[in-house]
Design an enzyme around this catalytic site. Structure first.
Site, PDB file in Angstrom:
ATOM      1  N   GLU A 102      41.685  38.630  45.539  1.00 41.94           N
ATOM      2  CA  GLU A 102      40.662  38.251  46.522  1.00 41.94           C
ATOM      3  C   GLU A 102      40.671  36.748  46.795  1.00 41.94           C
ATOM      4  OE1 GLU A 102      35.829  38.441  47.323  1.00 41.94           O
ATOM      5  OE2 GLU A 102      36.710  39.735  45.782  1.00 41.94           O
TER       6      GLU A 102
ATOM      7  N   GLU B 158      44.009  41.329  35.676  1.00 41.16           N
ATOM      8  CA  GLU B 158      44.614  40.192  36.372  1.00 41.16           C
ATOM      9  C   GLU B 158      43.732  38.949  36.259  1.00 41.16           C
ATOM     10  OE1 GLU B 158      46.685  39.191  40.610  1.00 41.16           O
ATOM     11  OE2 GLU B 158      44.512  39.314  40.524  1.00 41.16           O
TER      12      GLU B 158
END
Length: 278
Positions: A65, A99
């Site tokens: 993002e 992540e």
């Protein structure tokens, strides 16, 4: 849970309009610092593709993002994306969490909320979360304890005023003492080690003292040690009740700062104001 294994040929990169990407439903990260990423993407492009899922727009971001936000800021129209429609809900949630952990992108509160989300949404134990993420069960349990801190302290952790190490030390105190120690740690620039030492001093003062031996004394009509400890627990400070049978007693409250003193006075005045008139 074992994530489906993918070979390099399976991971096809496609170009997708950046406006067709939306934040993931399991994203617990709230702070996205650019730190020059938009400028880097403007000059060099996106080196590591964004990971998303969906059969058609809008595509839900699983990981990346911050890269997506920076790409928008850089004025990119198309971004490289790997679509992982093979992941189920639990796998998708864990993928993004791992992540962020590997990139050290989380602050401690965001990490704790991510573990909490996995536990609540998918009914996972701490052991199961550890297996899915590769993080030790002990670290997961200790990190989740941060969510028991007050909103004020959590905000200080999120903005970086307090580190995760400071926060974990504060969780060993009762709520009444936590904010006072947090403010002192920030004001005086305490390291985690210094905070641990000061907390240990407080606990030593609050610890019940062994009874004096030798001369037999007349038993008191009240349990002064117990009452002192109960008041101390309420105030989050060391308190002793010195009691003399037939004459009464005196509460001694040890404060470590002006803030502590102000807090004690405020509590006493509040208690007096709440007491009904007779």
């Amino acid at each position: 849970m074992n994530e489906p294994q993918k070979t390099e040929s399976d991971l096809t990169v496609v170009e997708i309009p950046v406006t067709d990407l939306v934040p993931g439903r399991y994203q617990m990260r709230t702070v996205f610092q650019d730190n020059g990423l938009a400028e880097s993407i403007r000059n060099q492009g996106i080196i590591q593709p964004i990971v998303a899922r969906g059969e058609c727009p809008p595509y839900e971001i699983i990981a990346g993002e911050r890269r997506c936000r920076a790409a928008k800021a850089a004025g990119l129209e198309l971004v490289p994306v790997i679509l992982r429609n093979d992941l189920d809900e639990r796998q998708a949630a864990t993928f993004g969490l791992v992540e962020n952990i590997q990139r050290h992108a989380f602050n401690p509160i965001e990490e704790a909320k991510s573990y909490e989300m996995l536990a609540i949404k998918f009914g996972l134990t701490h052991e199961m979360i550890a297996t899915d993420t590769g993080v030790s069960r002990t670290q997961i349990t200790n990190t989740l304890r941060l969510l028991k801190l007050s909103d004020t302290i959590q905000s200080l952790i999120i903005d970086g005023s307090l580190s995760g190490g400071h926060a974990k030390t504060l969780t060993t105190l009762n709520p009444a003492a936590q904010e006072g120690f947090a403010k002192r740690a920030i004001r005086e620039g305490w390291s985690v080690r210094k905070l641990e030492e000061e907390v240990a001093k407080l606990k030593a003062l609050l610890a019940p003292k062994p009874p004096k031996s030798a001369v037999s004394e007349q038993p008191l009509s009240i349990d002064a040690n117990r009452l002192g400890m109960e008041v101390g627990e309420k105030l989050g400070l060391p308190v002793k009740l010195k009691w003399t049978e037939g004459r009464g007693g005196v509460f001694e409250i040890t404060v470590f700062s002006v803030d502590d003193a102000d807090r004690v006075v405020a509590k006493l005045l509040s208690a007096v104001a709440d007491k009904p008139d007779r």
